[in-house]
Design a protein around this motif. Structure first.
Motif, short mmCIF file in Angstrom:
data_model
loop_
_atom_site.label_atom_id
_atom_site.label_comp_id
_atom_site.label_asym_id
_atom_site.label_seq_id
_atom_site.Cartn_x
_atom_site.Cartn_y
_atom_site.Cartn_z
N PHE A 3 9.58 -0.67 -0.31
CA PHE A 3 8.32 -1.39 -0.51
C PHE A 3 7.98 -1.50 -2.00
O PHE A 3 8.13 -0.54 -2.74
CB PHE A 3 7.16 -0.67 0.19
N VAL A 4 7.51 -2.69 -2.40
CA VAL A 4 6.95 -2.89 -3.74
C VAL A 4 5.66 -3.68 -3.55
O VAL A 4 5.65 -4.73 -2.90
CB VAL A 4 7.89 -3.68 -4.66
N PHE A 5 4.57 -3.17 -4.12
CA PHE A 5 3.28 -3.83 -3.98
C PHE A 5 2.76 -4.29 -5.34
O PHE A 5 3.28 -3.90 -6.39
CB PHE A 5 2.28 -2.90 -3.31
N GLN A 6 1.69 -5.11 -5.32
CA GLN A 6 1.10 -5.59 -6.58
C GLN A 6 0.63 -4.41 -7.41
O GLN A 6 0.80 -4.37 -8.62
CB GLN A 6 -0.06 -6.54 -6.27
N SER A 7 0.03 -3.44 -6.74
CA SER A 7 -0.35 -2.20 -7.41
C SER A 7 0.85 -1.27 -7.39
O SER A 7 1.28 -0.81 -6.33
CB SER A 7 -1.52 -1.54 -6.66
#
Length: 226
Positions: free
Chosen positions: A90-94
């Protein structure tokens, strides 16, 4: 293209004070293996809801999701947790890097959590090198720019060698040029690491970089394929 995942007639309903809200309505799609798939749509289009269902963080109200012939909604929570830990990244904006750890330690921490069996330091450095951050391995997150932090977050997400990587608005906090750099990096990783990547975005300028693009509006799929 060979598919690694598919959704069949997926709908998602949330109970609200005003009644039922259908965030997704009868969505069917296929995710090609070792390619970059983009889910595009404006805020409220349903793309994050769809991403959460595809990544086994949520379950559909109706329909089915298949990952390598495993039907996600028929798995128990323990099996779903194991799937997320071992086969999904997973990679998120935050970026949510641990502030008291260096870039290298952040990637190593992810490997420890995944119980990586090999040489963790070697793998962590290898991943930082892939994202162009090897020379910043000993820097703390606050010493890095937003784009550099996102690169470390990507290295952390791919370190345990997931089969599929989900990224929710990973370029949302970056300027246009850095956003393009990150998406081009995703393309390189599909080739170098053989990882499948699914990312959401509202940026029209990034669509051309996707191997497959799906567009959502009002919870419905209005465009698919490339």
């Amino acid at each position: 293209m060979k598919s690694i995942m598919r959704a069949e007639h997926v709908s998602r309903c949330f109970k609200t004070q005003g009644g039922d809200f259908w965030a997704l309505k009868d969505v069917s799609l296929e995710i090609p293996q070792e390619k970059l798939t983009i889910l595009r749509g404006r805020s409220g289009s349903g793309k994050t809801t769809l991403l959460n269902i595809l990544s086994a963080l949520d379950q559909p109200t109706e329909g089915s999701v298949w990952f390598q012939e495993k039907q996600l909604e028929k798995m128990d929570e323990k099996s779903r947790t194991k799937l997320r830990r071992n086969e999904i990244g997973f990679v998120f904006q935050s970026v949510a890097l641990v502030p008291m750890m260096t870039a290298l330690e952040n990637v190593d921490f992810a490997l420890r959590m995944a119980k990586y069996p090999g040489d963790r330091t070697k793998r962590a450095m290898e991943c930082l090198k892939m994202v162009g951050m090897a020379q910043r391995a000993d820097h703390m997150p606050q010493e890095l720019s937003g784009g550099e932090q996102q690169r470390v977050a990507i290295a952390r997400a791919i370190a345990h060698q997931p089969k599929i990587l989900f990224t929710d608005e990973p370029t949302g906090a970056l300027d246009t040029m850095m956003g393009l750099t990150v998406v081009k990096l995703f393309k390189e990783l599909t080739e170098q690491e053989g990882v499948t990547i699914v990312m959401t975005t509202h940026d029209v300028g990034l669509m051309e970089l996707g191997d497959r693009v799906y567009e959502l509006e009002g919870g419905e799929l209005i465009h698919g394929g490339k």
